[in-house]
Design an enzyme around this catalytic site. Structure first.
Site, short mmCIF file in Angstrom:
data_model
loop_
_atom_site.label_atom_id
_atom_site.label_comp_id
_atom_site.label_asym_id
_atom_site.label_seq_id
_atom_site.Cartn_x
_atom_site.Cartn_y
_atom_site.Cartn_z
N GLU A 238 0.84 -1.21 0.00
CA GLU A 238 0.00 0.00 0.00
C GLU A 238 0.87 1.25 0.00
OE1 GLU A 238 -2.17 1.66 -1.30
OE2 GLU A 238 -3.92 0.68 -0.40
N ASP A 317 -7.07 0.16 -3.82
CA ASP A 317 -8.13 1.16 -3.95
C ASP A 317 -8.84 1.05 -5.30
OD1 ASP A 317 -6.11 1.96 -5.62
OD2 ASP A 317 -5.72 3.87 -4.62
O1 AHR Z 1 0.62 0.55 -3.31
C1 AHR Z 1 0.34 0.80 -4.62
C2 AHR Z 1 -1.08 1.21 -4.82
O2 AHR Z 1 -1.30 2.45 -4.22
C3 AHR Z 1 -2.13 0.37 -4.17
O3 AHR Z 1 -2.39 -0.85 -4.83
C4 AHR Z 1 -3.30 1.28 -4.24
O4 AHR Z 1 -4.27 0.99 -3.26
C5 AHR Z 1 -2.70 2.65 -4.06
O5 AHR Z 1 -3.12 3.52 -5.06
#
Ligand code: AHR
Length: 519
Positions: A238, A317
């Site tokens: 994340e 996300d």
């Molecule tokens: O960590 C990379 C990305 O960042 C994740 O998959 C996403 O949730 C966020 O935009």
């Protein structure tokens, strides 16, 4: 009809994905095959090693020797009916013939990928999240491969395709240890966020550092350095795709993995350690790319804060611009031992994943690579190619640049909206197809919508001029692929638009299906 030549526009291209055809081209026929070996399968191996599978997903095979249930569900476009696709026998391969029969003369998408554990952590099509609109299911027949000598289907993701199971049962939360692997492909990837499989948030949103623990595969280099050109396995923790505790790669030997079938693993003790590996899923072992501390240069990752949901094909996300391929994957409770990972890799190799039977280029059989040459008298050296996302014709010859030749090469696919017709996938932009919009043709990423599928499906018939082949639009059947003023349209034989002119229509809609300019 050649009226005037277009000025050459600035071209944007991605690197040629050299091995794509090796995986994706193929005849759509089943092969006689052996039943899967009776020995332990990946979840049996992990279970014996004390790291039970808490999720097991595959469209190709059982991942427990005793598993005799359904692998996935498909929904067909003609009547929205659904069917479950199971295994040939307990512990065996997918019954792809059942899918072929159910989806004949229409198209199907995969709506559920079932969890083979008793936890029912099934993956369903992911709804909208904070970073992307609702997803579509993957086309069910877009990725024919062989496993154990059987024709089976992998899951081929274009953008806006993804699956999720929210608040899954038994998946690590709040710093608990876990492991996972997936079999993916080094021929179908991009640099958009994020082709992931693993642990994500319960809300479809970025809830902060350490709230994800998923395998990422692609060429999105989040932290420098990334060595070579990828695609790389990384840990999506994340707000970052990590190749080490410092973010970027600490391993100059890790230049990426372009094998047609790639095993990717990730394990994380949730406190202060993570490791990831990759290898060819067809032979050999796994290479450890990083094994060491979790990142501490930013807060939130050590310890972790996983939320225990599962994603496939998007970021946490729902960042859903990525493309990729998925054949199988599992998640475990606890950190798997290296020995267990090695045994699982040996089992994966024993499957003998491979491309389906090669298909000769220059034909309209699915899997064939072709170029499409105009037959109008003044245009017989011109071919359909993409340029700046537009579909045009231009003169292509043996001496043309590699980019020009590749732009003028297409992979024939079963029609995205009707599998008795055809669609044309870009040779150098995997996942992008020739489609019409407002009657003009473009090269665009397949977004999985019914409209895109119809706009990208063409039904071949004898050339209207008496030579070659003409391609009727599926959703505008009186309109045919036509070049006019060097631009591609779907045009009727006389009609309201200038490109519908009856003058030269029959010749302009008749194409020579030719050997591909790029193999
Ligand atoms: O960590 C990379 C990305 O960042 C994740 O998959 C996403 O949730 C966020 O935009």
């Amino acid at each position: 009809m050649l009226l005037r030549s277009r000025s050459r526009r600035l071209r944007k291209t991605l690197p040629l994905i050299g091995a794509a055809v090796a995986l994706t081209a193929g005849a759509l026929v089943g092969l006689p095959g052996a039943a899967q070996a009776a020995g332990p399968l990946p979840c049996d191996i992990y279970g014996s090693a004390g790291t039970q599978c808490v999720a097991a997903h595959s469209t190709t095979r059982a991942l427990f020797a005793a598993y005799g249930g359904n692998l996935y569900q498909v929904r067909r476009a003609s009547d929205n009916a659904t069917a479950n696709i199971g295994v040939l026998a307990a512990g065996d391969y997918a019954n792809a013939a059942a899918q072929d029969s159910f989806c004949a003369n229409t198209s199907c998408v995969i709506t559920i990928i079932y969890d083979q554990t008793a936890r029912h952590n099934d993956l369903t099509i992911e709804p909208a999240g904070t970073a992307g609109p609702a997803n579509s299911g993957v086309p069910a027949d877009a990725l024919p491969v062989t496993a154990g000598g059987h024709l089976v289907y992998g899951a081929s993701f274009s953008g806006r395709m993804g699956y999720r199971h929210r608040a899954a049962s038994g998946v690590a939360v709040n710093g608990q240890p876990e492991g996972m692997y997936m079999v993916t492909s080094g021929t179908h990837f991009n640099s958009a966020c994020c082709f992931d499989y693993g642990n994500v948030e319960v809300p479809i949103a970025d809830t902060g550092n350490g709230h994800m623990d998923a395998i990422y595969f692609g060429t999105l280099c989040w932290f420098a350095p990334c060595n070579g050109s990828g695609p790389w396995v990384m840990a999506d923790l994340e707000n970052g795709l990590f190749q080490s505790n410092t973010g970027g790669s600490q391993n100059t030997a890790n230049t990426g993995n372009r094998a047609p079938f790639v095993t990717a693993t990730l394990k994380n003790n949730g406190q202060n350690f993570f490791a990831f590996k990759d290898g060819s899923a067809q032979s050999g072992g796994l290479a450890t790319r990083y094994s060491g501390a979790l990142p501490t240069f930013r807060p939130g990752y050590s310890p972790m804060h996983q939320e225990g949901s599962i994603v496939l094909g998007t970021g946490g996300d729902n960042s859903n611009g990525s493309i990729g391929s998925f054949f199988e994957g599992v998640m475990t409770a606890g950190v798997p031992s290296d020995a267990a990972e090695n045994s699982v890799q040996a089992n994966i190799v024993s499957v003998g994943y491979g491309g389906p039977s090669p298909v000769a280029g220059g034909t309209l059989n699915p899997g064939s690579t072709i170029s499409l040459r105009a037959t109008t008298a003044n245009s017989t050296t011109r071919y359909i190619r993409h340029q700046n996302n537009n579909a045009i014709t231009s003169v292509v010859a043996a001496g043309s640049s590699a980019v020009d030749r590749s732009d003028a090469t297409w992979i024939v696919r079963r029609g995205l909206a009707n599998n008795s017709c055809v669609s044309f996938e870009s040779r150098n932009f995997p996942g992008d197809f020739l489609r019409h919009s407002n009657f003009q043709l473009f090269r665009q990423p397949m977004d999985g919508t019914a409209l895109f599928r119809s706009d990208a499906t063409f039904c071949p018939q004898a050339g209207r001029s008496g030579q070659g082949t003409s391609f009727a639009s599926l959703n505008f059947p009186t309109r045919f692929l036509r070049h006019f003023n060097n631009t591609l349209f779907i045009a009727s034989n006389g009609g309201p638009n200038t490109f519908d002119t009856a003058t030269s229509w029959a010749a302009d809609v008749s194409w020579a299906v030719s050997s591909p300019w790029t193999a």
